[in-house]
Write a protein that holds these residues in place. Structure first.
Motif, PDB file in Angstrom:
ATOM      1  N   MET A   1      18.646 -81.279  17.592  1.00  0.00           N
ATOM      2  CA  MET A   1      18.611 -81.333  19.052  1.00  0.00           C
ATOM      3  C   MET A   1      18.413 -79.942  19.648  1.00  0.00           C
ATOM      4  SD  MET A   1      18.646 -83.115  21.785  1.00  0.00           S
ATOM      5  CE  MET A   1      19.245 -84.709  21.249  1.00  0.00           C
ATOM      6  N   LYS A   2      19.124 -78.957  19.088  1.00  0.00           N
ATOM      7  CA  LYS A   2      18.996 -77.593  19.592  1.00  0.00           C
ATOM      8  C   LYS A   2      17.574 -77.092  19.448  1.00  0.00           C
ATOM      9  CE  LYS A   2      20.962 -72.955  19.204  1.00  0.00           C
ATOM     10  NZ  LYS A   2      21.942 -72.095  18.507  1.00  0.00           N
ATOM     11  N   ASP A   3      16.909 -77.429  18.322  1.00  0.00           N
ATOM     12  CA  ASP A   3      15.533 -76.981  18.102  1.00  0.00           C
ATOM     13  C   ASP A   3      14.595 -77.562  19.158  1.00  0.00           C
ATOM     14  OD1 ASP A   3      16.332 -75.573  15.905  1.00  0.00           O
ATOM     15  OD2 ASP A   3      15.732 -77.090  14.447  1.00  0.00           O
ATOM     16  N   VAL A   4      14.817 -78.817  19.546  1.00  0.00           N
ATOM     17  CA  VAL A   4      13.987 -79.443  20.577  1.00  0.00           C
ATOM     18  C   VAL A   4      14.140 -78.692  21.894  1.00  0.00           C
ATOM     19  CG1 VAL A   4      13.601 -81.524  21.941  1.00  0.00           C
ATOM     20  CG2 VAL A   4      14.047 -81.708  19.492  1.00  0.00           C
ATOM     21  N   ILE A   5      15.375 -78.414  22.274  1.00  0.00           N
ATOM     22  CA  ILE A   5      15.632 -77.720  23.540  1.00  0.00           C
ATOM     23  C   ILE A   5      15.040 -76.317  23.518  1.00  0.00           C
ATOM     24  CG2 ILE A   5      17.445 -76.788  25.034  1.00  0.00           C
ATOM     25  CD1 ILE A   5      19.146 -79.231  24.225  1.00  0.00           C
ATOM     26  N   THR A   7      12.462 -75.339  21.815  1.00  0.00           N
ATOM     27  CA  THR A   7      11.008 -75.500  21.921  1.00  0.00           C
ATOM     28  C   THR A   7      10.601 -75.662  23.378  1.00  0.00           C
ATOM     29  OG1 THR A   7      10.791 -76.499  19.726  1.00  0.00           O
ATOM     30  CG2 THR A   7       9.048 -76.971  21.309  1.00  0.00           C
ATOM     31  N   ILE A   8      11.339 -76.482  24.114  1.00  0.00           N
ATOM     32  CA  ILE A   8      11.040 -76.695  25.530  1.00  0.00           C
ATOM     33  C   ILE A   8      11.184 -75.395  26.305  1.00  0.00           C
ATOM     34  CG2 ILE A   8      11.787 -77.882  27.630  1.00  0.00           C
ATOM     35  CD1 ILE A   8      12.689 -80.209  25.771  1.00  0.00           C
ATOM     36  N   LYS A   9      12.275 -74.695  26.090  1.00  0.00           N
ATOM     37  CA  LYS A   9      12.554 -73.462  26.844  1.00  0.00           C
ATOM     38  C   LYS A   9      11.597 -72.335  26.485  1.00  0.00           C
ATOM     39  CE  LYS A   9      16.996 -72.409  27.091  1.00  0.00           C
ATOM     40  NZ  LYS A   9      18.409 -72.298  26.634  1.00  0.00           N
ATOM     41  N   GLY A 118       4.624 -84.532  29.794  1.00  0.00           N
ATOM     42  CA  GLY A 118       5.759 -83.735  29.331  1.00  0.00           C
ATOM     43  C   GLY A 118       6.092 -84.014  27.880  1.00  0.00           C
ATOM     44  N   ALA A 119       6.079 -85.291  27.508  1.00  0.00           N
ATOM     45  CA  ALA A 119       6.355 -85.656  26.124  1.00  0.00           C
ATOM     46  C   ALA A 119       5.276 -85.131  25.184  1.00  0.00           C
ATOM     47  CB  ALA A 119       6.467 -87.171  25.998  1.00  0.00           C
ATOM     48  N   ALA A 120       4.014 -85.227  25.618  1.00  0.00           N
ATOM     49  CA  ALA A 120       2.915 -84.730  24.789  1.00  0.00           C
ATOM     50  C   ALA A 120       3.026 -83.223  24.578  1.00  0.00           C
ATOM     51  CB  ALA A 120       1.575 -85.079  25.442  1.00  0.00           C
ATOM     52  N   ILE A 121       3.399 -82.500  25.626  1.00  0.00           N
ATOM     53  CA  ILE A 121       3.555 -81.045  25.523  1.00  0.00           C
ATOM     54  C   ILE A 121       4.645 -80.690  24.517  1.00  0.00           C
ATOM     55  CG2 ILE A 121       4.357 -79.000  26.777  1.00  0.00           C
ATOM     56  CD1 ILE A 121       2.882 -80.140  29.239  1.00  0.00           C
ATOM     57  N   ILE A 122       5.798 -81.338  24.654  1.00  0.00           N
ATOM     58  CA  ILE A 122       6.913 -81.045  23.745  1.00  0.00           C
ATOM     59  C   ILE A 122       6.543 -81.391  22.310  1.00  0.00           C
ATOM     60  CG2 ILE A 122       9.288 -81.659  23.154  1.00  0.00           C
ATOM     61  CD1 ILE A 122       9.659 -82.179  26.219  1.00  0.00           C
ATOM     62  N   ALA A 124       3.513 -81.561  20.971  1.00  0.00           N
ATOM     63  CA  ALA A 124       2.494 -80.637  20.469  1.00  0.00           C
ATOM     64  C   ALA A 124       3.112 -79.299  20.092  1.00  0.00           C
ATOM     65  CB  ALA A 124       1.400 -80.443  21.518  1.00  0.00           C
ATOM     66  N   GLU A 125       3.937 -78.760  20.968  1.00  0.00           N
ATOM     67  CA  GLU A 125       4.535 -77.443  20.697  1.00  0.00           C
ATOM     68  C   GLU A 125       5.514 -77.498  19.532  1.00  0.00           C
ATOM     69  OE1 GLU A 125       4.049 -75.376  25.081  1.00  0.00           O
ATOM     70  OE2 GLU A 125       5.972 -76.298  24.600  1.00  0.00           O
ATOM     71  N   SER A 126       6.194 -78.624  19.350  1.00  0.00           N
ATOM     72  CA  SER A 126       7.111 -78.750  18.221  1.00  0.00           C
ATOM     73  C   SER A 126       6.363 -78.808  16.887  1.00  0.00           C
ATOM     74  CB  SER A 126       7.979 -80.000  18.381  1.00  0.00           C
ATOM     75  OG  SER A 126       7.217 -81.176  18.188  1.00  0.00           O
ATOM     76  N   LEU A 127       5.068 -79.154  16.960  1.00  0.00           N
ATOM     77  CA  LEU A 127       4.239 -79.226  15.755  1.00  0.00           C
ATOM     78  C   LEU A 127       3.411 -77.954  15.541  1.00  0.00           C
ATOM     79  CD1 LEU A 127       3.071 -82.928  16.215  1.00  0.00           C
ATOM     80  CD2 LEU A 127       4.586 -82.069  14.409  1.00  0.00           C
ATOM     81  N   GLY A 128       3.724 -76.911  16.307  1.00  0.00           N
ATOM     82  CA  GLY A 128       3.055 -75.625  16.124  1.00  0.00           C
ATOM     83  C   GLY A 128       1.757 -75.473  16.881  1.00  0.00           C
ATOM     84  N   LEU A 129       1.478 -76.394  17.788  1.00  0.00           N
ATOM     85  CA  LEU A 129       0.256 -76.335  18.585  1.00  0.00           C
ATOM     86  C   LEU A 129       0.542 -75.694  19.941  1.00  0.00           C
ATOM     87  CD1 LEU A 129      -0.769 -79.882  17.580  1.00  0.00           C
ATOM     88  CD2 LEU A 129      -2.299 -77.947  17.277  1.00  0.00           C
ATOM     89  N   GLY A 130      -0.525 -75.248  20.609  1.00  0.00           N
ATOM     90  CA  GLY A 130      -0.423 -74.722  21.948  1.00  0.00           C
ATOM     91  C   GLY A 130      -1.117 -75.649  22.918  1.00  0.00           C
TER      92      GLY A 130
END
Length: 245
Positions: A1-5, A7-9, A118-122, A124-130
């Motif tokens: 959970m912390k990793d998700v947050i 990533t968002i921040k 918003g979900a797509a952004i999170i 994508a970024e969690s998978l190392g994409l920009g």
């Protein structure tokens, strides 16, 4: 959970991409994350148009005001308000759909698109994409609608560039949380001072980045002193979004 947050921040918009394709399995994870988000009344009034074709992305880059990262990144996803499906559902039940003619319908489509993006952004970024959102898909909406072959009661709301970053951009400062989160009622006191302080932060940020912008207030003034995409309203009406109810 912390990793998700985290990533968002740690989000930042990327405008330089590697010439590297996104594996289908990775892209599908992002698209499924977007589709898993809630929609008003489960109406699912949203469709995603995935653009991989290089020539088409180059055309869209030009239509959006010559944004090179659209052609550079391997994927562009256009989030589209879609009341075409629900219109067919209404017809199946012997009724005439009205919601798409209302301001409420426009808001529903825009809100649902924002939640999904918003979900797509999170994802994508969690998978190392920009990523970088592209509001300018509404700059020349008539040509965009034609290019995407959109049926009535649909409208291109916003695009999302997805790819592997060539270099990370600097983390952009945000307003103090006290002017973003309001307890119980809107807290007007202190907003002007917060704008002045934020302008100073953004001035330093733009200088470090070598950007032509000077500060936040001058940036939004330049944009909001006009309707910068004036063809949105007439093309929405042509697509059936009358906004008269």
């Amino acid at each position: 959970m912390k990793d998700v947050i985290e990533t968002i921040k740690n989000h930042r918009s990327i405008r330089h991409y590697l010439d590297k394709p996104i594996p289908d399995a990775v892209l599908n994870e992002i698209l499924q994350a977007a589709q898993s988000m809630p929609t008003s009344i489960n109406g699912q009034q949203l469709s995603l148009i995935v653009i991989k074709d290089k020539n088409k992305r180059q055309k869209i880059a030009h239509l959006t005001g010559d944004q090179p990262w659209i052609a550079q990144a391997p994927v562009l996803v256009i989030f589209t308000a879609d009341f075409y499906r629900s219109d067919l559902a209404c017809r199946k039940n012997g009724q005439r759909q009205v919601i798409h003619e209302s301001v409420e319908g426009t808001l529903v489509g825009a809100v649902d698109a924002g939640i999904a993006m918003g979900a797509a952004i999170i994802a994508a970024e969690s998978l190392g994409l920009g990523i970088v959102p592209i509001g300018a898909v509404r700059r020349d909406p008539a040509q965009m609608i034609n290019l995407l072959e959109l049926p009535p009661y649909t409208y291109p709301l916003v695009g999302l560039v997805i790819g592997y970053p060539a270099d990370p951009s600097a983390l952009k400062p945000r307003f103090p949380s006290g002017t973003f989160v309001h307890e119980e009622v809107y807290q007007k006191d202190g907003v002007q001072n917060a704008i002045d302080e934020y302008d100073k932060k953004m001035e330093d940020y733009y200088k470090e980045r070598g950007d032509k912008q000077t500060d936040w207030s001058s940036q939004v003034t330049g944009a909001y002193k006009q309707v910068y995409f004036p063809q949105v309203y007439p093309t929405m009406k042509k697509q059936g979004f009358l906004n008269d109810k």
